[in-house]
Write an enzyme that holds these catalytic residues in place. Structure first.
Site, PDB file in Angstrom:
ATOM      1  N   GLU A 180       0.843  -1.192   0.000  1.00 39.22           N
ATOM      2  CA  GLU A 180       0.000   0.000   0.000  1.00 39.22           C
ATOM      3  C   GLU A 180       0.882   1.247   0.000  1.00 39.22           C
ATOM      4  O   GLU A 180       1.771   1.380   0.837  1.00 39.22           O
ATOM      5  CB  GLU A 180      -0.902   0.046   1.236  1.00 39.22           C
ATOM      6  CG  GLU A 180      -2.020  -0.967   1.257  1.00 39.22           C
ATOM      7  CD  GLU A 180      -2.977  -0.736   2.422  1.00 39.22           C
ATOM      8  OE1 GLU A 180      -4.137  -1.131   2.305  1.00 39.22           O
ATOM      9  OE2 GLU A 180      -2.557  -0.157   3.457  1.00 39.22           O
ATOM     10  N   CYS A 181       0.648   2.149  -0.921  1.00 38.12           N
ATOM     11  CA  CYS A 181       1.320   3.445  -0.996  1.00 38.12           C
ATOM     12  C   CYS A 181       2.835   3.277  -0.916  1.00 38.12           C
ATOM     13  O   CYS A 181       3.450   2.829  -1.877  1.00 38.12           O
ATOM     14  CB  CYS A 181       0.796   4.380   0.089  1.00 38.12           C
ATOM     15  SG  CYS A 181       1.153   6.124  -0.237  1.00 38.12           S
TER      16      CYS A 181
END
Length: 436
Positions: free
Chosen positions: A327-328
Site C-alpha cells: 500500500e502506498c
C-alpha cells in the site's frame, strides 16, 4: 456509563491533537479510563492516543464505513469513563458526494453518536470574530450540538478577555484559554506529525501538555459537558477477510501506515501476524502465506532499503510462490525504482514495474473507491474497496496490468490504478473497508 465528547475545530492546525492528548492524559492521571477514537482517515494520531491513554485507538469514518461498523468500533469504549473522538480538518469538512454513511466529516460522527462537540478555537489575528465563527459552527447543522470552546494560542489577557466577552454574549461556554507554549508543539513532516513511535520523549511531552491544559482549562466543566452514552450492541460489522492465515507484515519507521482496525479485524478473524523490519534487512517470515507492506516513509529511507540485499532477495523469493501486497509506500518499494528528494534513483524490489519520484513532488490526497479487476489478498475480483490516498510522490512509470478501476470521491477515474504482476499487487490507497 461513559461520557462521550468530540474534539473539533474550524480548520486543521489549531491544536485538536494536542488538546485531545492533554485531556486524555489529565483525566487518566485522575484515575479515569479514557478511550480515544480518530474521525477520518488518519493513521498517525491513533498511536498518539494510545500513548496518552494506554488503550488502543481506532479510526471511524463515515465515508468508508457503515453505521454497523462504526457502532462496533466505538463499542470498545463501553468500559471507559470518558470517550474522546478527535476530529480531522474542520468540523464540517468532508467530500462533496456522500459515501456509505456520510461525507467523512467529523460532524457526521458527532451527530451519529450523539456526542457534543468541544471546539478548539485559535483566535490569532482576531478577537470578537472568533465568537462569530464559533456561533456559525454551532448553528450550521441542527443535529450537531456544541458543548463549548477552548481557546488556543491567546496573545494576552486583554486578548482573552475580548474573545471571552464575545463568546459569552453569543451564549457559548469557554472552558479555558491556552497561551502560546512552544514546549508542547508536536513535530511535523510532509505527511503530518512525526510518528509517536519515533519520538523517545513522547510520554514527557504528553505529560507537559496535560499539566499545561489542567492549569488553564476547567477539566471538570469539560467532563460535565460530555454526553452520557450507552453503546449500542453491534455484531462485528467490519466485513473483513484477512489476506492470509499467517501474515508477514513489514513494520518499522519506513512501513507503519496501517489502520489499527484492519489489523484487529485480521486477528479477530483468526489470522496470525508476524512483523519484520526491512530497514533492519529482515526478510518476511518464510512460514507466512502472504506478505503485506503498508505505507510509511520509504522515500526517507530509500538508500537503506536499496542496500538491504537480504530483505530484497527474501521478498523476491517469497513472491515466487505466495502473494505480496503493498500500500502506498509499500507499493513504491515493490516497484523497480524510487527517486528520493535529492534526485538520486534507488533500486527497489522489482516485483512490479512501478517507478516513482519524490523529487517531483505533487500532493495526491482524497478518498478512493476501487473496483478490483483481479483478486488481491483478502479480496475477490469485483470487490469494491474504500480507502484513502495521501502522498507526494509522482508516478514516472506504471507499466503493469491495472489492479483496479479507481475513482475519487466525486466519481472521477484517477490514474493511480494500482498494479498486478504474478503474485504481486499494489495500490496507492490505504484500505479502510470493503463495501457490503
Amino acid at each position: 456509563m461513559p461520557a462521550g465528547l468530540v474534539i473539533s475545530a474550524p480548520a486543521s492546525g489549531v491544536g485538536k491533537t494536542t488538546l485531545t492528548l492533554a485531556l486524555a492524559r489529565a483525566w487518566r492521571n485522575r484515575g479515569l479510563n479514557v478511550q480515544c477514537f480518530k474521525s477520518g482517515p488518519d493513521y498517525i494520531d491513533p498511536a498518539f492516543h494510545a500513548a496518552a491513554t494506554g488503550r488502543a485507538s481506532v479510526n471511524v469514518d463515515s465515508w468508508a464505513m457503515d453505521r454497523a461498523t462504526i457502532s462496533h468500533l466505538v463499542s470498545r469504549g463501553a468500559d471507559a469513563d470518558v470517550v474522546l473522538a478527535e476530529g480531522s480538518m474542520g468540523l464540517f469538512d468532508g467530500v462533496a458526494a456522500r459515501g456509505v454513511s456520510g461525507t467523512g466529516a467529523t460532524a457526521d460522527i458527532a451527530e451519529m453518536l450523539g456526542w457534543p462537540v468541544l471546539l478548539v478555537i485559535d483566535p490569532s489575528g482576531q478577537a470578537q470574530t472568533a465568537a462569530a465563527i464559533a456561533a456559525g459552527l454551532r448553528d450550521y447543522r441542527p443535529g450537531v450540538r456544541l458543548a463549548g470552546v477552548v481557546l488556543n494560542r491567546v496573545a494576552s489577557q486583554r486578548h482573552e478577555d475580548l474573545v471571552r466577552r464575545a463568546l459569552d454574549d453569543a451564549g457559548i461556554a469557554v472552558f479555558g484559554a491556552l497561551p502560546r507554549h512552544a514546549e508542547i508543539n508536536l513535530p511535523k513532516r510532509h505527511l503530518g506529525l512525526v510518528q509517536a513511535e519515533e519520538q523517545a520523549e513522547i510520554g514527557k511531552l504528553i505529560d507537559e501538555a496535560a499539566r499545561f491544559v489542567a492549569e488553564h482549562v476547567d477539566l471538570d466543566a469539560v467532563l460535565r459537558s460530555a454526553a452520557s452514552w450507552s453503546p449500542q450492541s453491534a455484531a462485528n460489522g467490519l466485513n473483513v477477510t484477512p489476506p492470509g492465515q499467517r501474515i508477514a507484515l513489514a513494520r518499522d519507521a519506513a512501513f507503519s501506515f496501517v489502520y489499527p482496525h484492519m489489523l484487529e479485524a485480521w486477528r479477530a478473524a483468526g489470522a496470525d501476524i508476524s512483523t519484520f523490519s526491512p530497514l533492519a534487512d529482515e526478510a518476511p517470515d518464510a512460514s507466512a502465506d502472504v506478505c503485506w507492506l503498508p505505507g510509511g516513509y520509504p522515500e526517507l529511507h530509500a538508500g537503506k532499503i536499496a542496500a538491504n540485499a537480504h530483505f530484497r532477495s527474501g521478498l523476491r523469493a517469497f513472491a515466487e510462490t505466495r502473494p505480496v501486497h503493498g500500500e502506498c509506500g509499500g507499493y513504491m518499494v515493490l516497484g523497480t525504482a524510487l527517486t528520493d528528494a535529492d534526485g538520486v534513483c534507488h533500486e527497489m524490489a522489482g516485483l512490479l514495474g512501478l517507478e516513482t519520484s519524490f523529487a517531483k513532488r505533487r500532493m495526491h490526497l482524497g478518498y478512493r473507491l476501487a473496483e478490483l479487476a483481479a483478486p488481491m489478498p483478502g479480496h475477490r475480483a469485483g470487490a469494491r474497496l474504500r480507502g484513502h490516498e495521501f502522498h507526494y510522490s509522482t508516478i514516472l512509470a506504471q507499466p503493469d496490468t491495472a489492479l483496479a478501476v479507481v475513482h475519487d470521491a466525486t466519481g472521477a477515474v484517477i490514474a493511480e490504478t494500482g498494479s498486478r504482476r504474478g503474485n504481486t499487487t499494489g495500490t496507492f490507497f490505504h484500505l479502510i473497508a470493503e463495501d457490503r
